[in-house]
Design an enzyme around this catalytic site. Structure first.
Site, short mmCIF file in Angstrom:
data_model
loop_
_atom_site.label_atom_id
_atom_site.label_comp_id
_atom_site.label_asym_id
_atom_site.label_seq_id
_atom_site.Cartn_x
_atom_site.Cartn_y
_atom_site.Cartn_z
N ASP A 82 0.10 6.07 9.36
CA ASP A 82 -0.22 5.48 8.06
C ASP A 82 -1.33 4.43 8.13
O ASP A 82 -1.49 3.76 9.16
CB ASP A 82 1.03 4.86 7.44
N TYR A 307 -1.74 6.42 -0.82
CA TYR A 307 -0.76 5.67 -0.01
C TYR A 307 -0.04 4.64 -0.86
O TYR A 307 -0.66 3.91 -1.63
CB TYR A 307 -1.48 5.01 1.16
N ARG A 309 1.97 2.00 0.02
CA ARG A 309 2.16 0.61 0.45
C ARG A 309 0.81 -0.08 0.43
O ARG A 309 0.05 -0.04 1.38
CB ARG A 309 2.79 0.57 1.85
N HIS A 354 -7.21 -1.27 0.99
CA HIS A 354 -6.69 0.01 0.51
C HIS A 354 -7.08 0.25 -0.93
O HIS A 354 -7.68 -0.59 -1.60
CB HIS A 354 -5.15 0.02 0.61
#
Length: 711
Positions: A82, A307, A309, A354
């Site tokens: 991840d 993703y 998180r 992110h």
């Protein structure tokens, strides 16, 4: 034979990725972490720079052995764990556990499991980022030092089985402090006076309800109204006897309401709690499955969301462009803003590396793929899809109106000023798709009520004056949603930790749920008070937030991890030694259950177990008699007409509450909704709760028409 090996965490992720890579690749799953600190001891060498003593858990030995064999035969190894600090650490641990030659290790990162994202990542590998690994190691070591020093102390001084996690303890303090604030709150009486008013109908026209509205008394003698008791309220009512009501001023303004930004982990958990009644753990589990991939028939396995998180609201340009195409197609060009919006994350200590949580392709409408999804997957995917689409749409435009009305007393003197407010949606914009949920203490939505048109000087008819008594209210208890919000705002924890924090508090019986509200137990309050007394820094919000900043500094390369831990551990170790000497032993007495053991005759007591409270013999371990606590409803079973419906808790799945006949297994009637004691007035059948304040009959439609499937 494949000469390129790709290692991911889960079989589902491996299955999805395998569709995007050619024949020369072999995909293996590590099944999560392959190394960890030992459970039986501290596992951190405090004498030698806090070096972690990692080992391969027994249940991972077979997996690691197979990975070693695959690594040995591969020419290149792609570590596709991840894209966060924990994923970076897992990739590094894989190298260490398999004895991999680092020259053939390639780190690849993708934030969505789609063909383009995976292939682009494979074409642009990098080395392991040891800054991220060190930040994760520092967090793991820090949490171990706190947990494995304080928890045994609580075992010795209070009772076995307790824990004192670093971030978990701060979250507990927030809940306890709020409860104490509620307990010490002293309500203060106050009164409001409202006027139900109406426009005067034109000649020959009957009064219409559309011409009626309510206004609140806001000023007397040009001072803000403060009415403390009934006597003052009655005096004002008397003074307004026979008053004339005229429109003093009409103000209108156009309000631009912006959409909420796309989801990050915390806001997704909050909205899933408000709108879907999902707890944080359930939300993250479902999101994980959507991220790793779902089989969509002929299309195969596809990762449906990015993703999950993340604490960034960044959105890729290509995703914004696709969203604009879908918005124009579904709603028209007028729903597109002139430029794609840019959202700035304002949470304390937020990372911007992110993307936000969004669909990997907004062209996959939730309803178009519903047949391939579980009920939970569909609900959460639809929520994510709607939130993202709305975030890329035009603002809603709301016409707001404020009308001040002067009540002129018949006896003369200064007028009493009443105020009415209204708003109507002029252009729905993003609201056509999605409206953000509200907590119970939030204000009414704009655009929810309209006022009739009025002009200055217009005389109004008084329908009635409404004096109402009120009492100030304490702050609301935290819910999972509002506690996550508070943790995020204070910079405590990280996206990957919220669900674990909430579940641990409940599993340790420090906190229980009353509806959605989180209520600290006596045990939770006792543990909190001991930690506040002996380890004030550990449960201090600002101290914990500062530690998060220092971990961020490690991740960015600004600080080395060992000095950060050393700076923390010296003062902490001294506090542990002092607490061992000064902390008083607490004798927690089991609460009597009011009955004796049927086997040995000793008193039965209430105890706490994995699934909540239960009754056990006080003679344990000599006598192991236990029984469940039965919460009776007083409602007769509609199936057998002999038993009573009682509350049960499922031990499977999410351990949800349901109601069953107490004659089980002779009667197997169960129902998920809470039964109500009043029978249906139409057919006499069982009524159950339906929504927040509603009820429904399970036997008829409420009009006496019997349903086909009934009890």
């Amino acid at each position: 034979m494949a000469n390129k090996l790709v290692i991911v965490e889960s079989p589902t992720k491996a299955k999805t990725i395998s569709r995007y890579l050619g024949r020369g690749y072999s995909i293996k799953a590590s099944m999560g972490h392959v190394r960890d600190l030992p459970k039986s001891k501290l596992g951190v060498d405090t004498e030698h720079d806090f070096q972690p003593q990692y080992l391969i858990p027994r249940d991972k030995s077979k997996t690691v052995k197979e990975l070693k064999e695959s690594v040995a035969s591969a020419r290149e190894v792609y570590l596709a764990t991840d894209p966060d600090r924990e994923g970076e650490a897992i990739a590094w641990h894989l190298i260490q556990a398999t004895g991999m030659d680092t020259s053939k290790a390639r780190r690849v990162v993708f934030h969505e499991i789609t063909p383009d994202a995976v292939r682009n990542a494979m074409a642009n590998p990098r080395e392991i980022d040891m800054r991220l690994v060190d930040a994760q190691q520092a967090r793991r070591v820090l949490d171990r030092l706190v947990g494995y020093n304080i928890s045994p102390l609580l075992w010795k001084k209070v009772k076995r089985g307790l824990s004192a996690g670093r971030v978990q303890s701060v979250a507990l303090r927030l809940v306890v402090d709020r409860e104490r604030e509620i307990q010490s709150f002293v309500p203060v009486e106050y009164w409001t006076i409202s006027a139900d008013l109406a426009k005067q109908p034109a000649k020959g026209r009957k009064p219409s309800r559309k011409d009626q509205f309510r206004a609140l008394l806001v000023r007397i003698n040009d001072e803000k109204v403060e009415i403390s008791n009934e006597e003052q309220a009655r005096a004002i009512i008397e003074a307004l006897e026979g008053a004339t009501y005229k429109v003093l001023e009409v103000k209108q303004r156009e309000i631009q309401r912006k959409p909420a930004p796309p989801f990050i982990t915390s806001t997704m958990q909050q909205e899933a709690s408000r709108k879907l009644n999902f707890n944080a753990r359930r939300t993250m589990s479902v999101a994980q499955s959507l991220y790793e991939g779902v089989s969509l028939g002929d299309e195969g396995d596809v990762g449906l969301i990015t993703y999950m998180r993340t604490d960034s609201t960044n959105v890729a340009t290509v995703a914004q462009e696709e969203a604009r195409q879908v918005i124009a197609q579904l709603f028209g060009d007028k729903y597109l803003p002139e430029k794609p919006p840019v959202y700035t994350k304002k949470a304390k200590n937020a990372q911007e590396a992110h993307e936000a949580i969004r669909p990997t392709s907004v062209k996959r409408h939730p309803d178009a793929i519903k047949q391939y999804l579980t009920s939970d997957q569909y609900k959460l995917y639809k929520l994510i899809w709607q939130r993202f689409i709305a975030s890329q749409m035009a603002n809603a435009i709301i016409d707001g109106t404020t009308v001040d009305i002067a009540a002129e007393p018949r006896s003369g003197g200064a007028p009493y000023i009443f105020r009415a407010t209204g708003s109507v949606i002029k252009f729905d914009g993003f609201l056509v798709v999605y409206q953000e949920g509200k907590d119970d203490d939030q204000e009414e939505e704009l655009g929810s009520k309209a006022l009739p048109p009025m002009t200055e000087g217009e005389v109004l008819n008084l329908i009635q004056l409404l004096p109402e008594q009120h009492f100030t209210q304490p702050p609301p208890r935290y819910t999972e949603a509002s506690l996550v919000k508070a943790l995020e705002e204070q910079g405590i924890g990280r996206p990957s930790t919220y669900a674990i924090i909430l579940s641990t508090l409940q599993e340790r019986y420090y906190v229980v749920k009353d509806g959605k509200a989180l209520v600290p137990t006596e045990l939770g309050m006792l543990v909190n008070d001991l930690l506040v007394e002996h380890f004030p820094d550990i449960v201090d919000v600002n101290f914990t937030s500062q530690m998060e900043e220092e971990l961020d500094d490690i991740a960015s390369g600004e600080r080395a991890w060992v000095p950060v831990i050393k700076e923390f551990y010296g003062p902490f170790e001294r506090k542990v030694r002092i607490a061992e000497e000064e902390m008083q032993k607490v004798d927690i007495q089991d609460e009597p259950a009011g009955e004796n053991c049927p086997n040995c005759g000793r008193p039965m007591v209430f105890k706490m177990g994995r699934y909540g409270k239960f009754i056990a013999c006080s003679g344990f371990p000599e006598c192991r008699t236990t029984k469940a606590i039965v919460n009776r409803t007083g409602v007769q079973c509609p199936a057998c007409r002999q038993g009573e419906l009682v509350e049960r808790r499922s031990r499977k799945g999410r351990r949800s509450i349901f109601y069953a006949c107490d004659r089980y297994p002779d009667c197997e009637f169960t129902i998920s909704a809470k039964p109500l004691p009043q029978p249906c007035p139409a057919c006499g059948g069982l009524q159950v709760e339906d929504g927040k304040n509603g009820q429904k009959c399970i036997r008829c439609d409420g009009q006496g028409n019997i349903l086909q499937k009934s009890a």
